[in-house]
Design an enzyme around this catalytic site. Structure first.
Site, PDB file in Angstrom:
ATOM      1  CG  ASP A 285      -2.180   0.865   0.958  1.00 30.12           C
ATOM      2  OD1 ASP A 285      -2.140   1.706   0.034  1.00 30.12           O
ATOM      3  OD2 ASP A 285      -3.171   0.726   1.683  1.00 30.12           O
TER       4      ASP A 285
HETATM    5  C1  NOJ Z   1      -4.061   3.935   0.379  1.00 35.15           C
HETATM    6  C2  NOJ Z   1      -5.238   3.020   0.534  1.00 35.15           C
HETATM    7  O1  NOJ Z   1      -5.116   2.285   1.739  1.00 35.15           O
HETATM    8  C3  NOJ Z   1      -5.418   2.044  -0.612  1.00 35.15           C
HETATM    9  O2  NOJ Z   1      -6.652   1.396  -0.452  1.00 35.15           O
HETATM   10  C4  NOJ Z   1      -5.311   2.734  -1.922  1.00 35.15           C
HETATM   11  O3  NOJ Z   1      -5.510   1.824  -2.968  1.00 35.15           O
HETATM   12  C5  NOJ Z   1      -3.943   3.385  -2.018  1.00 35.15           C
HETATM   13  N1  NOJ Z   1      -3.792   4.361  -0.973  1.00 35.15           N
HETATM   14  C6  NOJ Z   1      -3.698   4.052  -3.364  1.00 35.15           C
HETATM   15  O4  NOJ Z   1      -4.474   5.173  -3.468  1.00 35.15           O
END
Ligand code: NOJ
Length: 732
Positions: A285
């Site tokens: 993530d």
């Molecule tokens: C953080 C989030 O937790 C995740 O769900 C998301 O896909 C990513 N950022 C990218 O934006």
């Protein structure tokens, strides 16, 4: 190149069919390409970064080096970009100005709609209609694949039990069986079994794993759960997604067993890559790799790179530990080059499979908006919205008869009904409840509108105006709840109340003795005790997207009979959390006649509205219920009759309960259901089968098994309303 020249080039992009290749051909291509790549270039494929103009949800980043990094072959993909011209420029740089011309891929968060906005995901889950949600996902895929991106960071497969956590709106609720069904529906809807298509988009299942159980519901917090709970509850949706061919899996921000998921070898290798034979790639993530320093399992970025690579992380989002340190680590003999080859191979395979080597501009369109929000897509958005609404209470007031209504509250005229992670959807394409009613009846309705209050404050004059509007009307419709941004990422709340200022107005309106319909807008289950006490009807409208107002107008006036069923319990009060239907029994289950029992002294044990709950404008009766058992499992047969005056759908549910097992099992486990549509007065014979293998559970040896013994099989209206149950045995 100036804009004009880029436009000209973009106009010439050809969309020739992309050949469908065998696994063998793809592997050969990748092997050949990798034989020409330097170690550095291979590491470059493992880096995802972002760029100016991107939507980001984390620490800021430095885009100033992107051009140079692309030219050196040090970037594998980008996230968050929407502008197709930017995407075109970056891709051109990669394809034309690098040694090997390896294309980039582009990913984005399009989770419940690109330009066409469907209800948020928890709302959609309440339709109990995976087929419908698959259709919605096909639309999301179509619009996304015409928005420059190759992958969406969806489906979000976290099992959730805590509405304080703002991200429950992205999930499908608390149940692994439901989670599995939707995992398949989303992946199939996005990928359509054909990633070479110009209309599909690759899926990325997230967040692996356990994120839905953050302590205290606080965002990014610690998670602690047993391996059994992990495997039994949290893993099944991911297993279903992987089985359906999901191309990528994103790690979560939390720790599991004290090791951050992103650096957790047990999770990424033992469970996912080896245990589930996952052949796609694992992405972190946003900065979750470098965050392992804050988790205190790495002292610096070099150790981040080593630990994450060894754990099995293939693609690093935004943090740059890999591109900075992996080369040195390999040269020092601290990380095996085989690991890098494996990760790089996975990324290249993906790029080749989706056709980027055939057409790197595959999903880039100059006129991309032309593909968005078509009439058909809007129609589907309305159907999904109608099916997502859950009727929580109705004391003989709905559907409304009178057309002289007071419409009060901050969400009555609001077009901010998309909900968080709205993709490219725009408020101006949304229909407010007020406009929905006007669209439906034109001048045939008298709406005495008043804002009343907002989310925090009240103005005496406007407050009084609301009371006056109510006095002039036959019935009061309140449009209240959370503002759309109050749920989503980084939106944890310790209190899950409806804003107190709204409750005050509700109570004052109650004193007028008029019928009150509370239309609740929310991204999460809220504490509805005061609303329940002071309203005659409650419609859970979530955030329904583009067609919100039109759908709600149909529901208020009975042109659509609500059939949504909750997939996440609404707690009685915040102190009850976590509250979920598939809990264990305790050694001293509640008994009102015994003091030393598992209970609260001030509130009931049960949630206010439980999993599977939802009302209808009609009544359904169940007759001739029969349970039969054979080699393959258990079948529940019954006749269901619509006894009322409205056509509508009911959702009979089948739960099981293991009476004795080697480990303690939940009091109820959903194993099957059917959504049955019946015209007024109509009857249908229904049969729901639970296969023997679906009685399995991770036993004392951590093996998923159907142990011999006694089980209850229950036909139910919801997890707390059992119509009839029977005992069955599995014998040796
Ligand atoms: C953080 C989030 O937790 C995740 O769900 C998301 O896909 C990513 N950022 C990218 O934006």
């Amino acid at each position: 190149m100036n804009e004009e020249q880029i436009r000209d080039e973009m106009k010439k992009i050809k969309r020739n069919p992309i050949p469908k290749r065998t696994e063998e051909e793809i592997n050969l291509f990748v092997k050949d390409l990798m034989s020409k790549m330097t170690l550095k270039e291979k590491i470059g494929q493992l880096y995802q970064t972002t760029h100016d103009g991107a939507a980001i949800t984390g620490p800021s980043y430095d885009a100033s080096q992107n051009k140079r990094l692309i030219n050196e072959g040090m970037i594998g993909s980008f996230l968050g970009l929407y502008d197709n011209m930017d995407i075109y420029r970056l891709q051109k740089e990669a394809v034309e100005h690098t040694r090997l011309g390896i294309p980039l891929f582009f990913a984005n968060d399009i989770i419940h709609g690109c330009r066409t906005s469907f209800p948020h995901n928890l709302a959609m889950a309440c339709s109990w209609d995976p087929q419908l949600i698959q259709q919605a996902s096909e639309v999301v895929a179509y619009e996304s694949s015409h928005s420059g991106i190759n992958m969406t960071f969806s489906p979000m497969l976290d099992i959730v039990r805590d509405p304080r956590w703002g991200r429950v709106m992205e999930s499908y609720g608390e149940d692994p069986y439901i989670g599995q069904l939707y995992a398949r529906a989303y992946v199939n809807g996005y990928q359509q079994g054909d990633l070479t298509s110009y209309d599909s988009v690759s899926a990325c299942a997230k967040h692996f794993i356990g994120y839905g159980q953050v302590e205290g519901g606080r965002e990014y917090n610690t998670v602690d759960m047993s391996e059994r709970v992990l495997r039994q509850f949290y893993l099944p949706p991911f297993e279903a997604a992987v089985e359906a061919g999901c191309e990528a899996v994103m790690t979560s921000f939390n720790v599991y067993d004290s090791v951050p998921s992103t650096a957790n070898k047990f999770l990424l290798r033992t469970i996912l890559k080896d245990g589930m034979n996952f052949s796609g790639f694992i992405i972190s993530d946003y900065t979750s790799s470098s965050e392992i320093i804050a988790h205190k399992v790495a002292k610096d970025m070099k150790e981040v790179a080593k630990k994450c690579m060894e754990a099995g992380l293939d693609h690093e989002m935004v943090s740059n530990a890999y591109i900075k340190h992996l080369e040195t680590l390999v040269n020092e003999g601290q990380v095996s080059e085989h690991l890098i080859d494996d990760s790089c191979g996975r990324i290249l395979k993906f790029k080749y499979k989706i056709g980027l080597f055939d057409n790197p501009y595959k999903n880039v369109y100059l006129n991309f908006e032309d593909y968005w929000l078509t009439d058909d897509n809007r129609r589907l958005a309305k159907e999904v919205a109608l099916n997502s609404v859950v009727l929580l209470k109705n004391d003989d007031v709905l559907p409304l008869k009178s057309k002289k209504i007071a419409l009060i509250g901050p969400l009555a005229k609001s077009i901010q009904v998309i909900g968080p992670w709205g993709g490219k959807a725009r408020d101006e394409d949304c229909i407010s409840l007020y406009d929905g009613l006007k669209n439906k009846f034109k001048d045939g309705i008298e709406i005495n509108y008043s804002l009343g209050v907002d989310y925090h404050e009240m103005d005496e004059a406007i407050y009084q105006e609301a009371i006056d509007s109510a006095k002039q009307s036959d019935v009061v419709v309140l449009a209240m709840g959370e503002q759309q941004w109050m749920s989503g990422e980084a939106q944890s709340r310790a209190n899950i109340d409806v804003p107190p200022v709204q409750l005050k107005l509700l109570k004052d309106l109650r004193k007028l003795g008029k019928k009150i319909v509370f239309v609740l807008f929310t991204g999460r289950p809220l504490d509805l005790r005061v609303v329940e006490e002071n309203s005659d009807a409650i419609i859970n409208a979530w955030f329904l997207g583009n067609e919100s107002g039109n759908a709600l107008a149909d529901i208020l006036y009975g042109d659509f009979n609500p059939s949504g069923r909750l997939t996440m319990s609404f707690p009685y009060i915040v102190g009850q959390i976590p509250v979920y239907y598939n809990h264990l029994n305790t050694g001293r289950p509640y008994d009102p006649n015994d003091y030393y029992r598992s209970k609260y002294n001030d509130i009931p044990n049960d949630p206010l509205y439980s999993f599977g709950y939802g009302l209808s404008y009609t009544k359904f009766s169940y007759n001739s219920i029969q349970f039969s058992q054979d080699e393959e499992g258990v079948t529940v047969q019954f006749t269901i009759t619509n006894e009322g005056e409205y056509d509508g759908a009911d959702v009979p549910q089948v739960y099981i309960e293991a009476k004795s097992f080697s480990v303690s099992r939940p009091v109820n486990e959903l194993k099957g259901y059917k959504k049955v549509f019946l015209k007024a007065g109509e009857s249908k014979n229904i049969s729901i089968k639970v296969k023997k293998k679906d009685f399995a559970y991770y036993n004392i040896e951590m093996k998923k098994e159907v142990e011999n013994g006694e089980y209850l099989v229950k036909l139910a209206r919801n997890s707390q309303d059992i119509i009839l149950s029977t005992t069955i045995f599995f014998e040796r």
